[in-house]
Design a protein around this motif. Structure first.
Motif, PDB file in Angstrom:
ATOM      1  N   ARG A 183     -69.066 -35.065  21.310  1.00 14.26           N
ATOM      2  CA  ARG A 183     -67.790 -34.551  20.156  1.00 14.26           C
ATOM      3  C   ARG A 183     -66.844 -34.899  20.238  1.00 14.26           C
ATOM      4  N   GLY A 184     -66.196 -35.332  19.504  1.00  9.46           N
ATOM      5  CA  GLY A 184     -64.508 -34.536  19.457  1.00  9.46           C
ATOM      6  C   GLY A 184     -64.334 -34.761  20.815  1.00  9.46           C
ATOM      7  N   GLN A 222     -55.908 -24.233  16.521  1.00  9.29           N
ATOM      8  CA  GLN A 222     -57.309 -24.835  17.038  1.00  9.29           C
ATOM      9  C   GLN A 222     -57.555 -26.745  16.889  1.00  9.29           C
ATOM     10  N   ILE A 223     -56.461 -27.238  16.733  1.00 10.07           N
ATOM     11  CA  ILE A 223     -55.534 -28.574  18.021  1.00 10.07           C
ATOM     12  C   ILE A 223     -55.982 -28.414  19.176  1.00 10.07           C
ATOM     13  N   MET A 267     -56.711 -33.051  14.838  1.00 10.93           N
ATOM     14  CA  MET A 267     -57.677 -32.747  15.492  1.00 10.93           C
ATOM     15  C   MET A 267     -58.748 -33.624  15.988  1.00 10.93           C
ATOM     16  N   GLU A 324     -57.344 -25.617  20.957  1.00 16.23           N
ATOM     17  CA  GLU A 324     -58.700 -25.568  21.205  1.00 16.23           C
ATOM     18  C   GLU A 324     -59.432 -27.019  21.283  1.00 16.23           C
ATOM     19  N   ALA A 325     -59.621 -27.999  20.571  1.00 15.95           N
ATOM     20  CA  ALA A 325     -59.645 -29.340  20.847  1.00 15.95           C
ATOM     21  C   ALA A 325     -59.529 -30.163  21.534  1.00 15.95           C
ATOM     22  N   MET A 372     -56.796 -32.447  10.098  1.00 17.00           N
ATOM     23  CA  MET A 372     -58.280 -32.661  10.620  1.00 17.00           C
ATOM     24  C   MET A 372     -58.185 -34.163  11.675  1.00 17.00           C
ATOM     25  N   ARG A 428     -72.268 -32.646  24.018  1.00 21.02           N
ATOM     26  CA  ARG A 428     -71.094 -32.170  23.768  1.00 21.02           C
ATOM     27  C   ARG A 428     -69.521 -32.591  23.991  1.00 21.02           C
ATOM     28  N   LEU A 464     -60.976 -28.206  24.893  1.00 24.82           N
ATOM     29  CA  LEU A 464     -62.288 -28.354  25.127  1.00 24.82           C
ATOM     30  C   LEU A 464     -63.278 -29.680  26.120  1.00 24.82           C
ATOM     31  N   HIS A 465     -62.389 -30.662  26.023  1.00 22.17           N
ATOM     32  CA  HIS A 465     -62.758 -32.081  26.645  1.00 22.17           C
ATOM     33  C   HIS A 465     -61.616 -32.483  28.174  1.00 22.17           C
TER      34      HIS A 465
END
Lengths: 335, 313
Positions: free
Chosen positions: A94-95, A118-119, A173, A121-122, A170, A91, A125-126
């Protein structure tokens, strides 16, 4: 000139199969492919050739598939096999280290969330960033991909944007965490020609600016010539020819590669009708024993082509082809 | 939002008028003379005539309807033919019972059905999915009265845990009220658990195969986050739709359930009113049910508006 850039990602004998009941479909068969740091490699082939599945396999995004082989990642922390990672470890790739964009910008964004969220969030997440910082990152990211008035755009929903704009979102992101590798799965296929050119130009600029590697998946040789340094041509789950873009475009050897190149409509060559390749890609549940292209190949000869699968043979530095009759074809100039 | 709300309320008015007309015509068309019901079969003709005059039944039907509608708009929907009580006050006592039954049943259906459907969707084509599917079909296939009787046999006769039937208002004794409500809610709710679970599964299966779910995974979201944040939000519109639509159907189930468990709710009141030829009461009851359905539809539309930004702009 020898390429001294270190290898970033390496697919070693990667096979992907799907089993339903007692039927197994071998969609990708023993792919070997390496991507160097800062390099753009194109994976090209028809629908059903296994190119998208290969890219999804790198990301572990094939829940029902059986993936064999190794996908080695040469990151800062040394070499790791992506296929041996735990779900949690994967995970973070990914991203994080690997970004991915898809063919359908119209449906690839969640319709119910603002693009800024949404961006952001990416990013969240990391990276341990606050809501505020994530929003700033999202704004910067939109600016990076050339979206005007990025701050105001954060609050728009995907349905308020055009296809080209959504693909830019996209891309923004996928680049939030500055991935070392960007996988672009037919990113321009669903777009208008003028927008296609813009997106290609954008990807090329970003790749240069950020120094990332790119695995570019497409069925369009016109796109490949624009962007790729190296090309791997896939057919029925195998790489049938690979080499530097120039080698492939100027001196294609495999009949399939030649047929694909012939299928591009050209203005300088007048012909009565558009060239096409007769027949369809063989069913991955029932592959022929010999060369997989033999059923559609106008040069196929019995026995030589139909009994033994041809090996991938190297013609000259980096240019390899999977065809039993390659020595004959290599001498014939392609025009 | 406000504009949409006002528009929808205005749109509801013709629906109410039409339903009012239909209910009124049925009452007029039904055989049986209310005066006989009120006075008994052997009442003298003079007395019956007096009652008819009192109720205004001697006037032309259209005049009766106009008068009824006119008063209804002012909040007066007549009196019960049988008891002479104002319909409004009878309804006021009955509505909370049915409202509580319907609300708790739907709550039960959502709390159990949504997670079941989600699990079935995530583990689709596994044994879990098969079990949920078989349970759903069974629950849907069982008639309410039969489920009710089975529950009484289990909880009352065998386990001796719950009273078989009866009712106490929640405001008087909350614990006893809920004890009376458990079995009716299980009875009415079980079929809706199945409906909600099936709808949730279908919606989630579709949503989970969308491109944006793949995008969410590709950016590194955990599976839990993918399912609950990206997946569920998108499936919610379909789930809310089924809840809204089923609410109307739930009134039919409430009639049976209230009868089995002898709950003094709207459903049982309307059934009794029909048997008693108490048209005044029946009209009021049906009107309230229709109003309830209209309000639920309105709430469903508002939920869409909240859930989907594409409707907002």
């Amino acid at each position: 000139m020898t390429d001294t850039r270190p290898v970033l990602a390496e697919l070693q004998d990667v096979s992907v199969s799907f089993t339903k009941g007692n039927v197994t479909a071998h969609v990708v068969d023993s792919i070997n492919l390496s991507i160097k740091e800062g390099e753009t490699v194109a994976l090209i082939g028809e629908s059903g050739s296994g190119k998208s599945v290969t890219s999804l396999a790198i990301m572990h995004l094939l829940p029902r598939a059986k993936i064999d082989g190794k996908i080695m990642w040469h990151g800062k922390e040394g070499a790791r096999n992506l296929l041996a990672l735990s779900t949690r470890e994967m995970r973070s790739f990914r991203g994080g280290s690997i970004g991915m964009i898809f063919q359908e910008p119209m449906t690839s964004l969640n319709p119910l969330f603002k693009i800024g969220d949404q961006i952001a969030e990416a990013a969240r997440l990391h990276r341990p960033v606050s809501r505020q910082e994530a929003r700033q990152i999202a704004e910067d990211s939109l600016r990076l991909v050339g979206i005007p008035e990025p701050r105001g755009r954060l609050n728009t929903y995907p349905f308020e944007m055009s296809g080209g704009m959504r693909q830019r979102v996209m891309i923004a992101m996928s680049l939030v965490c500055r991935p070392a590798l960007l996988i672009a799965d037919e990113p321009t296929t669903a777009l208008d020609v003028t927008i296609q050119a813009q997106i290609l130009e954008l990807l090329r600029r970003l790749q240069e600016e950020l120094g990332m590697s790119m695995l570019f998946i497409t069925h369009d040789f016109g796109v490949v010539a624009e962007i790729a340094e190296r090309i791997a041509v896939m057919y029925a789950g195998q790489i049938v020819e690979q080499g530097a873009t120039q080698q492939i475009l100027e001196n294609p050897v495999h009949p399939y590669t030649r047929a694909l190149l012939n299928a591009i409509p050209r203005l300088d060559k007048r012909s009565a009708r558009l060239a096409s390749i007769e027949g369809v890609v063989p069913d991955p549940r029932a592959l022929p024993p010999g060369c997989r292209f033999a059923t559609r190949c106008q040069f196929a000869v019995p026995d030589l082509c139909t009994s033994q699968p041809p090996p991938l043979s190297e013609l000259q530095d980096g240019h390899a082809v999977r065809c039993a009759r390659w020595p004959e074809f290599a001498r014939v100039e392609y025009a | 939002m406000l504009k949409m709300l006002i528009l929808r309320i205005i749109q509801s008015i013709p629906v109410l008028v039409i339903v009012g007309a239909v209910v009124f015509s049925i009452a007029v068309a039904l055989p049986g003379d209310p005066s006989l019901i009120i006075l008994g079969e052997n009442a003298p003709e003079v007395e019956r005539q007096r009652i008819r005059l009192e109720l205004g039944l001697d006037r032309p039907v259209l005049v009766q309807f106009g008068d009824w509608m006119f008063k209804a708009v002012q909040g007066d929907i007549g009196k019960s033919y049988k008891t002479g009580e104002p319909v409004v006050s009878v309804l006021a006592a009955r509505i909370p019972v049915t409202l509580q039954l319907a609300f708790l049943s739907m709550l039960f259906a959502v709390v159990v059905g949504v997670p079941l459907g989600m699990i079935a969707a995530i583990k689709r084509n596994s044994w879990v999915d098969a079990v949920v599917s078989v349970l759903s079909v069974s629950a849907l296939a069982m008639p309410f009265f039969w489920v009710g009787i089975l529950l009484i046999m289990l909880f009352t006769l065998k386990l001796r845990l719950l009273p078989p039937f009866g009712y106490v208002p929640f405001s008087e004794d909350p614990v006893q009220n809920l004890r009376f409500m458990i079995m009716p809610v299980l009875t009415l709710g079980s079929a809706y658990v199945a409906l909600v679970a099936r709808q949730t599964r279908a919606a989630m299966v579709q949503v989970l195969s969308s491109d944006y779910i793949r995008t969410a995974r590709a950016k590194g979201a955990s599976e839990l986050r993918v399912v609950t944040v990206h997946g569920f939000r998108n499936a919610l519109v379909a789930i809310v739709t089924v809840i809204g639509l089923q609410f109307a159907g739930m009134m039919g189930g409430a009639v049976v359930t209230e009868t089995v468990f002898q709950l003094p709710g709207l459903g049982r009141m309307i059934t009794n009113a029909i048997f008693d030829r108490d048209y005044g009461l029946m009209q009021g009851g049906v009107l309230v049910v229709v109003l309830g359905v209209i309000i639920v539809n309105l709430l469903t539309d508002m939920a869409y508006w909240l859930l989907d930004p594409r409707i907002q702009r």
